[in-house]
Design an enzyme around this catalytic site. Structure first.
Site, PDB file in Angstrom:
ATOM      1  N   GLU A   3      -0.951   2.156   0.312  1.00  0.00           N
ATOM      2  CA  GLU A   3       0.184   2.447   1.183  1.00  0.00           C
ATOM      3  C   GLU A   3       0.181   1.624   2.461  1.00  0.00           C
ATOM      4  OE1 GLU A   3       0.059   6.590   2.223  1.00  0.00           O
ATOM      5  OE2 GLU A   3      -2.123   6.643   2.298  1.00  0.00           O
ATOM      6  N   HIS A  29      -1.596  15.685   5.396  1.00  0.00           N
ATOM      7  CA  HIS A  29      -0.458  15.963   6.268  1.00  0.00           C
ATOM      8  C   HIS A  29      -0.040  17.429   6.267  1.00  0.00           C
ATOM      9  CE1 HIS A  29       0.279  11.852   7.372  1.00  0.00           C
ATOM     10  NE2 HIS A  29       0.408  11.472   6.122  1.00  0.00           N
ATOM     11  N   ARG A  43      -4.755  15.866  -2.092  1.00  0.00           N
ATOM     12  CA  ARG A  43      -4.762  14.656  -1.270  1.00  0.00           C
ATOM     13  C   ARG A  43      -5.624  14.884  -0.035  1.00  0.00           C
ATOM     14  NH1 ARG A  43       0.459  11.387   0.899  1.00  0.00           N
ATOM     15  NH2 ARG A  43       0.970  13.339   1.971  1.00  0.00           N
ATOM     16  N   ASP A  69       4.564   5.019   4.181  1.00  0.00           N
ATOM     17  CA  ASP A  69       3.573   4.242   4.926  1.00  0.00           C
ATOM     18  C   ASP A  69       3.564   2.786   4.483  1.00  0.00           C
ATOM     19  OD1 ASP A  69       2.329   5.925   6.871  1.00  0.00           O
ATOM     20  OD2 ASP A  69       1.416   7.049   5.243  1.00  0.00           O
TER      21      ASP A  69
END
Length: 249
Positions: free
Chosen positions: A142, A44, A69, A168
């Site tokens: 998630e 993200h 990540r 999420d």
């Protein structure tokens, strides 16, 4: 053994910061503040694996562990950040044992995995076994589908831990992201993930997003807890400075 693994071996829990954009001093400031690790967000954030490689090199002599990540178990970016010195990779949206196994395989050389040998940092050496052993793989749970496959994911050989994405997870269960910390069903799911990880001998991690939520998750038994991004820390610090300057007594 990586810095993160070493920390987890000696501490009940570790606290993390999060980096979502290019920065030269953010990770070092997290280290100076006493954080145990910093996470770099290629899913993200405004970072790619090349950015992360440069940031990891800057941290070589800074006392803080580093996780990255990534949006999927694609072996190419996982291999690159592993070569660059990541202590852990956190793979998003893992919904099956097969996806978790693919993430582990991306950090292992043949015949155990599919990682290509390409040592990027001389300081890490050239021993394949040592390079493999220093990268932990965390599967992000998630989604409701990932939750349903929890036991199978926990059984994947070579997995270091599970990492919860509360927002999420809440969305996939039919709730708003803001309800992640108050909705009983989502909280129960988090507790279930932590218990499954502990039973399997895995590290349970979570993206708390604040000190208050981090404290609550520590009480639930989570061991790897991300508290704030550099933008959150900057905003909070800036607000406190402004409040002090404008105080009239």
């Amino acid at each position: 053994m990586s810095r993160l693994e070493d920390l987890l071996a000696g501490k009940q829990r570790v606290w993390g910061g999060w980096v979502v954009g290019p920065t030269m001093i953010g990770p070092e400031e997290f280290a100076c503040a006493g954080y145990d690790y910093v996470g770099f967000d290629v899913q993200h954030g405004y970072l790619d694996d090349a950015d992360v490689a440069l940031l990891l090199r800057r941290l070589e002599h800074v006392p803080i562990a580093a996780a990255v990540r990534l949006p999927s178990a694609d072996p190419a970016p996982i291999g690159r950040v592993s070569d660059a010195g990541a202590d852990a990779v956190i793979v998003a949206m893992v919904e099956s044992a097969e996806q978790a196994a693919a993430a582990v395989a991306a950090t292992r050389f043949p015949p155990a995995g599919v990682r290509s040998f390409g040592p990027l940092r001389a300081s890490l050496g050239h021993d394949p076994a040592a390079l493999e052993s220093r990268v932990g793989v965390f599967a992000m749970i998630e989604t409701a589908q990932g939750l349903s496959a929890l036991d199978e994911i926990c059984a994947v050989p070579g997995l270091a831990g599970l990492y919860v994405g509360p927002a999420d997870l809440a969305i996939s269960m039919g709730h708003r992201p803001a309800d992640a910390w108050t909705e009983p069903s989502v909280r129960h799911a988090m507790i279930r993930i932590q218990a499954a990880a502990a039973a399997a001998g895995l590290v349970a991690g979570i993206h708390a997003g604040s000190g208050k939520a981090g404290h609550a998750m520590a009480e639930l038994g989570f061991r790897m807890i991300t508290l704030a991004s550099e933008s959150q820390a900057l905003r909070r610090g800036a607000a406190e400075h402004l409040k002090e300057a404008q105080w009239n007594g």
